[in-house]
Scaffold this active site. Structure first.
Site, PDB file in Angstrom:
ATOM      1  N   ASP A 223     -13.028 -15.678-115.112  1.00 14.02           N
ATOM      2  CA  ASP A 223     -12.994 -16.239-113.759  1.00 14.02           C
ATOM      3  C   ASP A 223     -13.350 -15.187-112.708  1.00 14.02           C
ATOM      4  O   ASP A 223     -12.769 -15.134-111.635  1.00 14.02           O
ATOM      5  CB  ASP A 223     -11.630 -16.858-113.450  1.00 14.02           C
TER       6      ASP A 223
ATOM      7  N   GLU B 106     -16.680 -18.616-117.400  1.00 12.09           N
ATOM      8  CA  GLU B 106     -16.338 -19.155-116.071  1.00 12.09           C
ATOM      9  C   GLU B 106     -16.513 -18.057-115.028  1.00 12.09           C
ATOM     10  O   GLU B 106     -15.577 -17.656-114.343  1.00 12.09           O
ATOM     11  CB  GLU B 106     -14.905 -19.699-116.055  1.00 12.09           C
TER      12      GLU B 106
END
Length: 331
Positions: A294, A7
């Site tokens: 992330d 991600e």
């Protein structure tokens, strides 16, 4: 131990320009979101650069490979422009990742306003560029239409045919939702509460819930979904969902958690918490746990210490770090 992060993001100016007006009209705290507290803001170079700087940061953090994606919400673009802009954006991303085949791969961005074109673009990016699935950032449309709607069946058919996943990523909600739940605390608080503080995580998890309840995974039993932030809260409510949504209520052949455990994979998205890890392993099994940092919204620096000190066996750490991702994405 090899670490593949799923991600990890980059911005795209053309996508940003094409979506800005529609996002601003739909999400009331857009201006506030664009000007966060400097402490919370990601590095601007990290959002636009994919090359030596990013690789240096990956090396320093002990990340071996990133699956890169845009977080720009292409579903806000309508008409023929959506198809053309998505194609150019994917070609641009391919040109950025292709010089580093051992360090980067990519999820496609799709013209969700035209589901058949989205399915066609997905197939093209996999065939021409070696992309490994798609990531959607938020709702598939600006209104009250979600991924459970039958109009998205062409995309599920394409993903099933390709045996690749969709990553359901959070993004902005709508003005009516903000008015009902995320208002009257002051724009800064309302903005954070409706987005990365809580709200958009709840909504991303709800999309997966709706897909299960609507029978998407009965129609497409091999469809695979990745859900970040430890499943956007859904794994913690599986007992309640099973209790309240029996087969007699849903008409499904199996209980709710059957589909979740079979079709959904979860990642931490930079939430390096051993309690969450152990809970999700216990509920879903280690084979459905993948890694994500992330980045650049969350620094990569905590990734390898978290992985190395995780309360898992050596074999399970290998699965969590890379083997599960290699299998799911056919790397």
């Amino acid at each position: 131990m090899k670490i593949i992060a799923l991600e990890e993001h980059i911005g795209n100016k053309q996508l940003g320009d094409a979506t800005r007006e529609a996002v601003a009209a739909s999400y009331p705290y857009y201006d506030t979101f664009l000007h966060p507290n400097p402490v919370d803001a990601p590095s601007i170079p990290d959002l636009i650069e994919l090359g030596d700087r990013r690789i240096k940061e990956m090396d320093e953090a002990g990340i071996d490979m990133e699956i890169v994606s845009y977080t720009n919400p292409t579903q806000y673009i309508t008409g023929d422009d959506a198809i053309a802009i998505a194609k150019v954006a994917n070609d641009t991303l391919a040109s950025l990742v292709s010089p580093y085949p051992n360090r980067f791969c990519a999820f496609a961005t799709l013209p969700w306003s035209n589901p058949q074109a989205a399915a066609d673009e997905l197939r093209r990016t996999v065939k021409e560029h070696g992309f490994v699935g798609t990531l959607i950032s938020g709702r598939p449309q600006t209104g009250n239409i979600f991924l459970d709607d039958p109009i998205y069946y062409p995309v599920w058919e394409a993903l099933t045919e390709l045996d690749l996943p969709i990553y359901i990523h959070p993004n902005y909600t709508t003005a009516d939702v903000c008015k009902s739940y995320y208002s009257n605390l002051g724009d800064q608080f309302d903005c954070v509460l409706s987005t990365y503080g809580y709200g958009w995580h709840f909504e991303a998890g709800l999309q997966v819930i709706r897909m299960i309840l609507s029978g998407v995974f009965e129609k497409y039993p091999k469809l695979k979904v990745i859900s970040g932030h430890w499943g956007e809260m859904v794994p913690y409510y599986l007992p309640r969902l099973d209790q309240m949504f029996s087969s007699a209520v849903t008409g499904l052949k199996e209980v709710f958690s059957f589909y979740y455990k079979r079709n959904v994979y979860v990642t931490p998205s930079g939430l390096y918490d051993n309690d969450s890890l152990q809970y999700c392993v216990g509920k879903l099994g280690i084979d459905h746990i993948l890694f994500s940092a992330d980045f650049p919204y969350i620094p990569m620096t905590g990734a390898r210490p978290f992985m190395e000190n995780a309360p898992l066996s050596v074999d399970d750490k290998e699965k969590f770090g890379s083997l599960n991702a290699e299998k799911l994405l056919h790397l």
